[in-house]
Design a protein around this motif. Structure first.
Motif, short mmCIF file in Angstrom:
data_model
loop_
_atom_site.label_atom_id
_atom_site.label_comp_id
_atom_site.label_asym_id
_atom_site.label_seq_id
_atom_site.Cartn_x
_atom_site.Cartn_y
_atom_site.Cartn_z
N MET A 1 0.85 -1.17 0.00
CA MET A 1 0.00 0.00 0.00
C MET A 1 0.89 1.23 0.00
SD MET A 1 -2.94 1.20 2.69
CE MET A 1 -1.86 1.77 3.97
N LYS A 2 0.60 2.17 -0.86
CA LYS A 2 1.43 3.36 -1.02
C LYS A 2 0.89 4.56 -0.24
CE LYS A 2 4.00 1.27 -4.05
NZ LYS A 2 5.38 0.94 -3.85
N ALA A 3 -0.30 4.45 0.33
CA ALA A 3 -0.89 5.56 1.09
C ALA A 3 -0.12 5.75 2.40
CB ALA A 3 -2.36 5.29 1.36
N ASP A 4 -0.29 6.90 3.02
CA ASP A 4 0.31 7.20 4.31
C ASP A 4 -0.32 6.29 5.36
OD1 ASP A 4 1.22 8.22 6.70
OD2 ASP A 4 0.51 10.26 6.35
N LYS A 5 0.43 5.26 5.76
CA LYS A 5 -0.12 4.25 6.67
C LYS A 5 -0.57 4.85 7.99
CE LYS A 5 2.33 0.29 4.83
NZ LYS A 5 3.26 -0.80 5.08
N ASP A 6 0.19 5.79 8.53
CA ASP A 6 -0.19 6.40 9.81
C ASP A 6 -1.54 7.10 9.71
OD1 ASP A 6 2.13 5.49 11.05
OD2 ASP A 6 3.22 7.36 10.69
N SER A 7 -1.72 7.83 8.63
CA SER A 7 -2.97 8.55 8.43
C SER A 7 -4.15 7.59 8.27
CB SER A 7 -2.87 9.47 7.21
OG SER A 7 -4.09 10.10 6.94
N VAL A 8 -3.96 6.57 7.45
CA VAL A 8 -5.04 5.60 7.21
C VAL A 8 -5.35 4.83 8.49
CG1 VAL A 8 -5.67 3.51 5.94
CG2 VAL A 8 -4.60 5.42 4.74
N GLN A 9 -4.31 4.41 9.21
CA GLN A 9 -4.54 3.68 10.46
C GLN A 9 -5.26 4.55 11.48
OE1 GLN A 9 -0.51 2.33 11.28
NE2 GLN A 9 -1.08 0.24 10.72
N ARG A 10 -4.90 5.82 11.57
CA ARG A 10 -5.55 6.73 12.50
C ARG A 10 -7.04 6.86 12.16
NH1 ARG A 10 -2.08 10.28 12.11
NH2 ARG A 10 -2.96 11.51 10.44
N LEU A 11 -7.35 7.00 10.88
CA LEU A 11 -8.74 7.10 10.46
C LEU A 11 -9.50 5.82 10.78
CD1 LEU A 11 -8.23 8.87 7.02
CD2 LEU A 11 -9.45 9.82 8.99
N LEU A 12 -8.90 4.67 10.51
CA LEU A 12 -9.57 3.40 10.76
C LEU A 12 -9.77 3.15 12.25
CD1 LEU A 12 -7.88 1.14 8.07
CD2 LEU A 12 -10.16 2.17 8.01
N LYS A 13 -8.80 3.52 13.06
CA LYS A 13 -8.96 3.38 14.52
C LYS A 13 -10.06 4.30 15.03
CE LYS A 13 -4.28 1.79 15.51
NZ LYS A 13 -2.99 2.10 16.13
N THR A 14 -10.13 5.49 14.48
CA THR A 14 -11.20 6.42 14.87
C THR A 14 -12.56 5.84 14.49
OG1 THR A 14 -9.75 8.33 14.62
CG2 THR A 14 -12.12 8.75 14.56
N ALA A 15 -12.65 5.30 13.28
CA ALA A 15 -13.91 4.71 12.82
C ALA A 15 -14.29 3.51 13.70
CB ALA A 15 -13.80 4.29 11.36
N ALA A 16 -13.31 2.69 14.04
CA ALA A 16 -13.57 1.53 14.89
C ALA A 16 -14.08 1.97 16.26
CB ALA A 16 -12.32 0.67 15.03
N ALA A 49 -10.77 7.48 4.47
CA ALA A 49 -9.66 6.52 4.43
C ALA A 49 -9.57 5.89 3.04
CB ALA A 49 -9.84 5.45 5.50
N ASN A 50 -10.70 5.53 2.49
CA ASN A 50 -10.72 4.92 1.16
C ASN A 50 -10.20 5.89 0.10
OD1 ASN A 50 -11.30 2.67 -0.55
ND2 ASN A 50 -13.14 3.74 -1.25
N ARG A 51 -10.59 7.16 0.21
CA ARG A 51 -10.09 8.17 -0.74
C ARG A 51 -8.58 8.28 -0.67
NH1 ARG A 51 -14.53 11.20 0.90
NH2 ARG A 51 -13.23 12.37 2.32
N GLU A 52 -8.04 8.30 0.55
CA GLU A 52 -6.58 8.39 0.69
C GLU A 52 -5.88 7.21 0.03
OE1 GLU A 52 -4.73 9.38 4.36
OE2 GLU A 52 -6.28 10.83 4.91
N ILE A 53 -6.43 6.02 0.23
CA ILE A 53 -5.84 4.83 -0.37
C ILE A 53 -5.94 4.88 -1.88
CG2 ILE A 53 -6.14 2.33 -0.62
CD1 ILE A 53 -6.92 2.35 2.41
N LEU A 54 -7.09 5.27 -2.40
CA LEU A 54 -7.27 5.32 -3.85
C LEU A 54 -6.44 6.43 -4.49
CD1 LEU A 54 -11.07 4.53 -4.19
CD2 LEU A 54 -9.12 3.05 -4.72
N HIS A 55 -6.32 7.57 -3.83
CA HIS A 55 -5.47 8.64 -4.37
C HIS A 55 -4.02 8.16 -4.49
CE1 HIS A 55 -8.23 12.31 -3.32
NE2 HIS A 55 -8.80 11.43 -4.11
N ALA A 56 -3.54 7.49 -3.44
CA ALA A 56 -2.17 6.98 -3.48
C ALA A 56 -2.03 5.92 -4.57
CB ALA A 56 -1.80 6.40 -2.12
N HIS A 57 -3.05 5.10 -4.74
CA HIS A 57 -3.02 4.07 -5.78
C HIS A 57 -2.91 4.72 -7.16
CE1 HIS A 57 -3.83 0.26 -7.75
NE2 HIS A 57 -4.81 0.82 -8.43
N MET A 58 -3.69 5.76 -7.37
CA MET A 58 -3.65 6.46 -8.66
C MET A 58 -2.29 7.11 -8.89
SD MET A 58 -6.69 6.30 -10.23
CE MET A 58 -6.73 7.73 -11.25
#
Length: 87
Positions: A1-16, A49-58
């Motif tokens: 995964m090329k997205a900022d892992k810290d940012s994505v993990q923070r968002l997912l932990k918040t959502a959880a 979180a999904n947008r961040e992952i997809l932006h990095a993917h693009m």
């Protein structure tokens, strides 16, 4: 995964955490609109979180595929994803 892992993990932990709160609200028979508002908040965080992952993917994976002349597979993946999201 090329997205900022810290940012994505923070968002997912918040959502959880918010989702755990929603489950508690359901257990406590809280007001339906309050529960729905919290579910919308969880959904918004997951979408971000999904947008961040997809932006990095693009920016990374798709760009690399285009540069190497193998973009068809990546484009098909994105089209499939868009179709599923539109349902």
């Amino acid at each position: 995964m090329k997205a900022d892992k810290d940012s994505v993990q923070r968002l997912l932990k918040t959502a959880a955490g918010q989702l755990n709160g929603v489950m508690k609200m359901v257990e406590e028979d809280r007001y339906c609109i309050d529960i729905s508002n919290q579910l919308q908040a969880v959904t918004a965080i997951l979408k971000k979180a999904n947008r961040e992952i997809l932006h990095a993917h693009m920016r990374c994976c798709v760009t690399e595929a285009v540069e190497s002349g193998n973009a068809d597979e990546k484009i098909d993946e994105l089209l499939d994803l868009m179709e599923r999201a539109a349902k």
